[in-house]
Design a protein around this motif. Structure first.
Motif, PDB file in Angstrom:
ATOM      1  N   GLU A 128       0.832  -1.206   0.000  1.00 35.83           N
ATOM      2  CA  GLU A 128       0.000   0.000   0.000  1.00 35.83           C
ATOM      3  C   GLU A 128       0.868   1.258   0.000  1.00 35.83           C
ATOM      4  O   GLU A 128       0.584   2.230  -0.727  1.00 35.83           O
ATOM      5  CB  GLU A 128      -0.910  -0.003   1.233  1.00 35.83           C
ATOM      6  N   LYS A 129       1.923   1.233   0.791  1.00 34.37           N
ATOM      7  CA  LYS A 129       2.806   2.394   0.884  1.00 34.37           C
ATOM      8  C   LYS A 129       3.513   2.652  -0.440  1.00 34.37           C
ATOM      9  O   LYS A 129       3.604   3.793  -0.904  1.00 34.37           O
ATOM     10  CB  LYS A 129       3.830   2.171   1.995  1.00 34.37           C
ATOM     11  N   ALA A 130       3.982   1.577  -1.068  1.00 32.75           N
ATOM     12  CA  ALA A 130       4.677   1.722  -2.356  1.00 32.75           C
ATOM     13  C   ALA A 130       3.741   2.236  -3.430  1.00 32.75           C
ATOM     14  O   ALA A 130       4.111   3.099  -4.241  1.00 32.75           O
ATOM     15  CB  ALA A 130       5.287   0.382  -2.772  1.00 32.75           C
ATOM     16  N   ARG A 131       2.507   1.738  -3.441  1.00 35.38           N
ATOM     17  CA  ARG A 131       1.545   2.150  -4.462  1.00 35.38           C
ATOM     18  C   ARG A 131       1.077   3.587  -4.264  1.00 35.38           C
ATOM     19  O   ARG A 131       0.619   4.234  -5.202  1.00 35.38           O
ATOM     20  CB  ARG A 131       0.330   1.218  -4.446  1.00 35.38           C
ATOM     21  N   ALA A 132       1.207   4.073  -3.029  1.00 38.20           N
ATOM     22  CA  ALA A 132       0.746   5.435  -2.729  1.00 38.20           C
ATOM     23  C   ALA A 132       1.767   6.502  -3.104  1.00 38.20           C
ATOM     24  O   ALA A 132       1.441   7.687  -3.136  1.00 38.20           O
ATOM     25  CB  ALA A 132       0.399   5.544  -1.246  1.00 38.20           C
ATOM     26  N   VAL A 133       3.006   6.088  -3.371  1.00 38.89           N
ATOM     27  CA  VAL A 133       4.041   7.057  -3.717  1.00 38.89           C
ATOM     28  C   VAL A 133       3.722   7.689  -5.072  1.00 38.89           C
ATOM     29  O   VAL A 133       3.517   6.987  -6.066  1.00 38.89           O
ATOM     30  CB  VAL A 133       5.431   6.390  -3.774  1.00 38.89           C
ATOM     31  N   GLU A 134       3.666   9.000  -5.093  1.00 38.09           N
ATOM     32  CA  GLU A 134       3.413   9.706  -6.355  1.00 38.09           C
ATOM     33  C   GLU A 134       4.723   9.855  -7.115  1.00 38.09           C
ATOM     34  O   GLU A 134       5.703  10.372  -6.587  1.00 38.09           O
ATOM     35  CB  GLU A 134       2.799  11.077  -6.083  1.00 38.09           C
ATOM     36  N   ARG A 135       4.737   9.370  -8.336  1.00 42.17           N
ATOM     37  CA  ARG A 135       5.935   9.481  -9.170  1.00 42.17           C
ATOM     38  C   ARG A 135       5.520   9.439 -10.636  1.00 42.17           C
ATOM     39  O   ARG A 135       4.473   8.899 -10.977  1.00 42.17           O
ATOM     40  CB  ARG A 135       6.905   8.335  -8.880  1.00 42.17           C
ATOM     41  N   PRO A 136       6.328  10.028 -11.511  1.00 43.33           N
ATOM     42  CA  PRO A 136       6.034   9.936 -12.941  1.00 43.33           C
ATOM     43  C   PRO A 136       6.047   8.481 -13.393  1.00 43.33           C
ATOM     44  O   PRO A 136       6.830   7.672 -12.880  1.00 43.33           O
ATOM     45  CB  PRO A 136       7.190  10.725 -13.585  1.00 43.33           C
ATOM     46  N   VAL A 137       5.173   8.142 -14.317  1.00 36.36           N
ATOM     47  CA  VAL A 137       5.099   6.779 -14.827  1.00 36.36           C
ATOM     48  C   VAL A 137       5.820   6.707 -16.167  1.00 36.36           C
ATOM     49  O   VAL A 137       5.461   7.395 -17.114  1.00 36.36           O
ATOM     50  CB  VAL A 137       3.637   6.326 -14.995  1.00 36.36           C
ATOM     51  N   ILE A 138       6.861   5.900 -16.237  1.00 35.17           N
ATOM     52  CA  ILE A 138       7.571   5.655 -17.485  1.00 35.17           C
ATOM     53  C   ILE A 138       7.262   4.227 -17.908  1.00 35.17           C
ATOM     54  O   ILE A 138       7.485   3.281 -17.152  1.00 35.17           O
ATOM     55  CB  ILE A 138       9.092   5.841 -17.322  1.00 35.17           C
ATOM     56  N   ASN A 139       6.723   4.064 -19.090  1.00 33.42           N
ATOM     57  CA  ASN A 139       6.292   2.748 -19.542  1.00 33.42           C
ATOM     58  C   ASN A 139       7.126   2.259 -20.721  1.00 33.42           C
ATOM     59  O   ASN A 139       6.801   2.506 -21.880  1.00 33.42           O
ATOM     60  CB  ASN A 139       4.810   2.787 -19.955  1.00 33.42           C
ATOM     61  N   PRO A 140       8.223   1.544 -20.439  1.00 31.95           N
ATOM     62  CA  PRO A 140       8.958   0.917 -21.535  1.00 31.95           C
ATOM     63  C   PRO A 140       8.121  -0.220 -22.116  1.00 31.95           C
ATOM     64  O   PRO A 140       7.219  -0.744 -21.451  1.00 31.95           O
ATOM     65  CB  PRO A 140      10.219   0.372 -20.850  1.00 31.95           C
ATOM     66  N   THR A 141       8.386  -0.590 -23.356  1.00 27.58           N
ATOM     67  CA  THR A 141       7.649  -1.692 -23.971  1.00 27.58           C
ATOM     68  C   THR A 141       8.618  -2.706 -24.559  1.00 27.58           C
ATOM     69  O   THR A 141       9.737  -2.369 -24.963  1.00 27.58           O
ATOM     70  CB  THR A 141       6.712  -1.187 -25.091  1.00 27.58           C
ATOM     71  N   LEU A 142       8.168  -3.953 -24.614  1.00 24.40           N
ATOM     72  CA  LEU A 142       8.919  -5.041 -25.231  1.00 24.40           C
ATOM     73  C   LEU A 142       8.052  -5.654 -26.322  1.00 24.40           C
ATOM     74  O   LEU A 142       6.884  -5.973 -26.091  1.00 24.40           O
ATOM     75  CB  LEU A 142       9.279  -6.111 -24.195  1.00 24.40           C
ATOM     76  N   ALA A 143       8.609  -5.813 -27.504  1.00 25.61           N
ATOM     77  CA  ALA A 143       7.879  -6.416 -28.616  1.00 25.61           C
ATOM     78  C   ALA A 143       8.809  -7.348 -29.377  1.00 25.61           C
ATOM     79  O   ALA A 143      10.021  -7.109 -29.461  1.00 25.61           O
ATOM     80  CB  ALA A 143       7.331  -5.340 -29.550  1.00 25.61           C
ATOM     81  N   GLU A 144       8.220  -8.404 -29.941  1.00 26.84           N
ATOM     82  CA  GLU A 144       9.030  -9.351 -30.702  1.00 26.84           C
ATOM     83  C   GLU A 144       9.303  -8.803 -32.105  1.00 26.84           C
ATOM     84  O   GLU A 144       8.395  -8.372 -32.815  1.00 26.84           O
ATOM     85  CB  GLU A 144       8.324 -10.702 -30.801  1.00 26.84           C
TER      86      GLU A 144
END
Length: 257
Positions: A128-144
């Motif tokens: 819960e504590k980790a999920r509550a931390v506000e931080r920018p979301v960087i979404n790397p992707t993996l594709a074949e």
């Protein structure tokens, strides 16, 4: 008693994950919480934490990794998956988090929060504590890619000075017969066991693409790959993550040495 413990553990964790899921929905930004467990086949306190990690695997918004350490090998059983680099990673985390020494079973969440991995309430509260931390979301992707290799895409992002891009090759399931030490005679199951890991690059936030060869992971005994974007030279807060299965992968059963 063991079954009752597992029921209590799973229930407590589920409640925490449901709350975390609501928070993530409210933020309307997908993100993975990375839970790293430092464990040892020679540690009698570790099996409940290993079971907890298994119960967390597959939960929405969760990526679990098990890093076997070697410093309990002196108790009479050499961990069949342990690597000295795993203990170095754990020590670096603890130094940055202001803790002296290392212990098992320890969970590190998002490179920010630590707790004892065998205590359900501590794990639930830490999630819960980790999920509550506000931080920018960087979404790397993996594709074949057409040639069977994996294409890692890093979107342009504000990462400050620099972020380390770490590749983690891991094995989804393994069963080990313990022949000596504190867990002698037990058959223990492990999930998402790290088999190899390395820093791919130091990333400054420019859009980038990298190619990964699944053969590197398969050769190390892995069947999945994860990418961790991490501050402070690979041992700081995790700011982005992604994982994917490897083709041609198969479940491996490990036996005693």
């Amino acid at each position: 008693m063991k079954n009752w413990f597992k029921i209590l553990f799973s229930s407590a964790l589920l409640l925490g994950l449901q709350a975390a899921s609501v928070q993530a929905d409210d933020a309307k930004a997908p993100r993975l919480t990375v839970i790293e467990l430092f464990t040892s086949q020679g540690c009698s306190s570790c099996p409940p934490a290993d079971a907890a990690l298994k119960s967390l695997r597959g939960r929405p918004g969760i990526l679990t990794l098990s890093w076997p350490v070697d410093y309990w090998d002196r108790l009479g059983w050499e961990d069949t998956f342990a690597h000295p680099h795993n203990a170095v990673r754990q020590a670096a985390y603890n130094k940055r988090l202001g803790r002296g020494g290392v212990f098992t079973p320890q969970m590190i969440l998002d490179g920010r929060i630590q707790c004892v991995g065998s205590k359900p309430e501590k794990v639930r509260m830490s999630i819960e504590k980790a999920r509550a931390v506000e931080r920018p979301v960087i979404n790397p992707t993996l594709a074949e890619a057409p040639d069977g290799k994996l294409q890692l895409t890093l979107p342009a992002a504000d990462v400050g000075d620099m972020v380390s891009v770490r590749v983690v090759w891991f094995l989804s399931d393994a069963t080990v017969q313990i022949g000596d030490g504190e867990n002698q005679g037990r058959s223990l199951h492990y999930t998402n066991v790290v088999r190899a890991s390395d820093i791919l690059m130091d990333w400054k936030g420019d859009a980038a693409m990298l190619t990964l060869d699944p053969a590197d992971g398969l050769g190390a005994g892995a069947d999945h790959v994860a990418i961790l974007l991490q501050d402070d030279y690979g041992h700081g807060p995790i700011v982005g993550a992604v994982s994917a299965p490897l083709k041609q992968a198969s479940t491996t059963v490990a036996s005693a040495r």
